[in-house]
Design a protein around this motif. Structure first.
Motif, PDB file in Angstrom:
ATOM      1  N   LEU A 160       0.826  -1.198   0.000  1.00  0.00           N
ATOM      2  CA  LEU A 160       0.000   0.000   0.000  1.00  0.00           C
ATOM      3  C   LEU A 160       0.868   1.260   0.000  1.00  0.00           C
ATOM      4  O   LEU A 160       0.555   2.245  -0.689  1.00  0.00           O
ATOM      5  N   LEU A 161       1.967   1.225   0.754  1.00  0.00           N
ATOM      6  CA  LEU A 161       2.858   2.385   0.814  1.00  0.00           C
ATOM      7  C   LEU A 161       3.469   2.688  -0.557  1.00  0.00           C
ATOM      8  O   LEU A 161       3.604   3.852  -0.949  1.00  0.00           O
ATOM      9  N   THR A 162       3.811   1.634  -1.288  1.00  0.00           N
ATOM     10  CA  THR A 162       4.369   1.827  -2.631  1.00  0.00           C
ATOM     11  C   THR A 162       3.338   2.448  -3.562  1.00  0.00           C
ATOM     12  O   THR A 162       3.649   3.373  -4.337  1.00  0.00           O
ATOM     13  N   ILE A 163       2.102   1.971  -3.485  1.00  0.00           N
ATOM     14  CA  ILE A 163       1.033   2.522  -4.320  1.00  0.00           C
ATOM     15  C   ILE A 163       0.798   3.995  -3.981  1.00  0.00           C
ATOM     16  O   ILE A 163       0.640   4.841  -4.875  1.00  0.00           O
ATOM     17  N   VAL A 164       0.773   4.304  -2.693  1.00  0.00           N
ATOM     18  CA  VAL A 164       0.587   5.696  -2.268  1.00  0.00           C
ATOM     19  C   VAL A 164       1.721   6.572  -2.788  1.00  0.00           C
ATOM     20  O   VAL A 164       1.496   7.699  -3.253  1.00  0.00           O
ATOM     21  N   ALA A 165       2.949   6.059  -2.737  1.00  0.00           N
ATOM     22  CA  ALA A 165       4.097   6.832  -3.224  1.00  0.00           C
ATOM     23  C   ALA A 165       3.993   7.099  -4.722  1.00  0.00           C
ATOM     24  O   ALA A 165       4.281   8.213  -5.192  1.00  0.00           O
ATOM     25  N   LEU A 166       3.576   6.086  -5.478  1.00  0.00           N
ATOM     26  CA  LEU A 166       3.429   6.247  -6.931  1.00  0.00           C
ATOM     27  C   LEU A 166       2.360   7.289  -7.255  1.00  0.00           C
ATOM     28  O   LEU A 166       2.569   8.165  -8.109  1.00  0.00           O
TER      29      LEU A 166
END
Length: 375
Positions: A3-9
């Motif tokens: 989820l953190l990676t998706i939020v960063a993208l």
């Protein structure tokens, strides 16, 4: 993907979008105070003087988003960049800053062709970076010798041939190909910036397709995808003010900066040239056709004029929004073809079809303009 990676993208896109959109109004006021306005006439069809250095907002939005991605790199292990990637980000921003500043000056005082050409070459050589003198290959995370200290077009896939390795032939061939590619991309976007919303729109689509391409790989190139996502957000934020009738133009400072970043995004993390060629097929064909046509007629090929395809379509009776729909539709459709898992032969057929469509549009627009001129 966490989820953190998706939020960063998503944040890379949104930060660029918000910062660019918030920066455009003060840039418009700055242009009005300083007299940095594009007057009606010539290539433009706008009825009123219009702010002409929108590249300032685009530069600020993109750079802010890229710097913000380093915060995510510290929080998410999946977004931590290698030392080679960090170096490339630095080279990208340095080369992009050079071309932005020189083209900003051109937007204000209209430089002759040589300083602009020198800026393109200089920015491309900055992107190549230490590889100019350190042409060794370094091990990647798997221990394979695939890394270089710089941004380099090392290889590309050719139909019926497979992968063609440029640096296996000669390191200097790879350098020359990189410089040519980045210059070509800068000029392609710049030459397409003759109609409200056109350059920003096709650049947004190209950047989005590059991001999807990077994320669909196995394993996904999440850190690489941050670059085109930031660029897409920049274009989207600027488009709010650039759709017909435009309240601001990006100028050469914005168009050449966009083209440079797109060119880098297409070769960083493995060449994705086919995706960009399919998305930008019609503008690229327009540039190639204009160079040949102007040279044959004895004109300066790099001089601006109203002989671009979008100008001919406009003079032939199409509205600006119809031309945008045509360009954006072709870019999106062929861009999806470029990232779809189909055979190379099918993609080659798609590229051939795109070339035929481009040639057909050029012939149609030329005929329409000729008919209207004799009526």
């Amino acid at each position: 993907m966490s989820l953190l990676t998706i939020v960063a993208l998503l944040s890379a896109f949104m930060i660029a979008f918000i910062v660019t959109a918030l920066t455009v109004p003060p840039v418009i006021r700055l242009c009005e105070r300083r007299g940095w306005m594009q007057q009606p006439g010539g290539r433009r069809t706008h009825p009123h003087p219009t702010a002409n250095v929108g590249g300032i907002a685009m530069y600020v939005g993109f750079v802010t988003a890229i710097l913000a991605t380093f915060i995510f790199s510290a929080l998410d292990p999946a977004l931590r960049r290698s030392e080679f990637e960090v170096l490339r980000i630095g080279l990208l921003l340095t080369g992009g800053t050079l071309i932005f500043l020189v083209m900003w000056l051109d937007d204000v005082v209209e430089l002759p062709w040589f300083p602009k050409f020198a800026a393109q070459i200089g920015a491309a050589l900055i992107a190549v970076g230490p590889y100019l003198w350190d042409q060794r290959r370094y091990p990647d995370t798997l221990g394979l010798l695939t890394e270089a200290r710089g941004i380099l077009l090392t290889a590309f896939n050719a139909p019926f041939v497979g992968q063609v390795s440029l640096w296996d032939v000669s390191p200097w061939l790879a350098i020359l190909a990189t410089v040519f590619w980045l210059g070509w991309m800068a000029n392609t976007i710049n030459w397409s910036d003759g109609l409200d919303g056109l350059a920003a729109g096709v650049s947004l689509i190209a950047a989005f397709m590059l991001a999807l391409h990077a994320l669909r790989l196995d394993p996904p190139q999440t850190t690489i995808a941050l670059l085109p996502l930031a660029l897409a957000g920049t274009c989207a934020g600027f488009l709010i003010f650039n759709l017909p009738p435009a309240r601001i133009f990006m100028g050469d400072s914005g168009a050449e900066f966009l083209g440079f970043i797109l060119g880098v995004s297409a070769i960083i993390g493995g060449a994705k040239l086919a995706t960009v060629l399919l998305v930008l097929g019609v503008p690229i064909l327009d540039v190639a056709w204009l160079i040949v046509a102007r040279t044959v007629s004895g004109k300066q090929p790099m001089r601006g004029g109203r002989d671009h395809l979008h100008h001919r379509l406009l003079d032939g009776g199409m509205s600006p929004r119809q031309i945008l729909a045509l360009y954006w539709g072709l870019s999106a459709g062929f861009g999806l073809l470029g990232i779809t898992d189909i055979s190379p032969y099918a993609k080659l057929i798609g590229l051939a079809l795109l070339i035929l469509i481009g040639i057909g549009l050029i012939a149609y627009a030329t005929r329409r303009v000729t008919l209207r001129s004799v009526q």
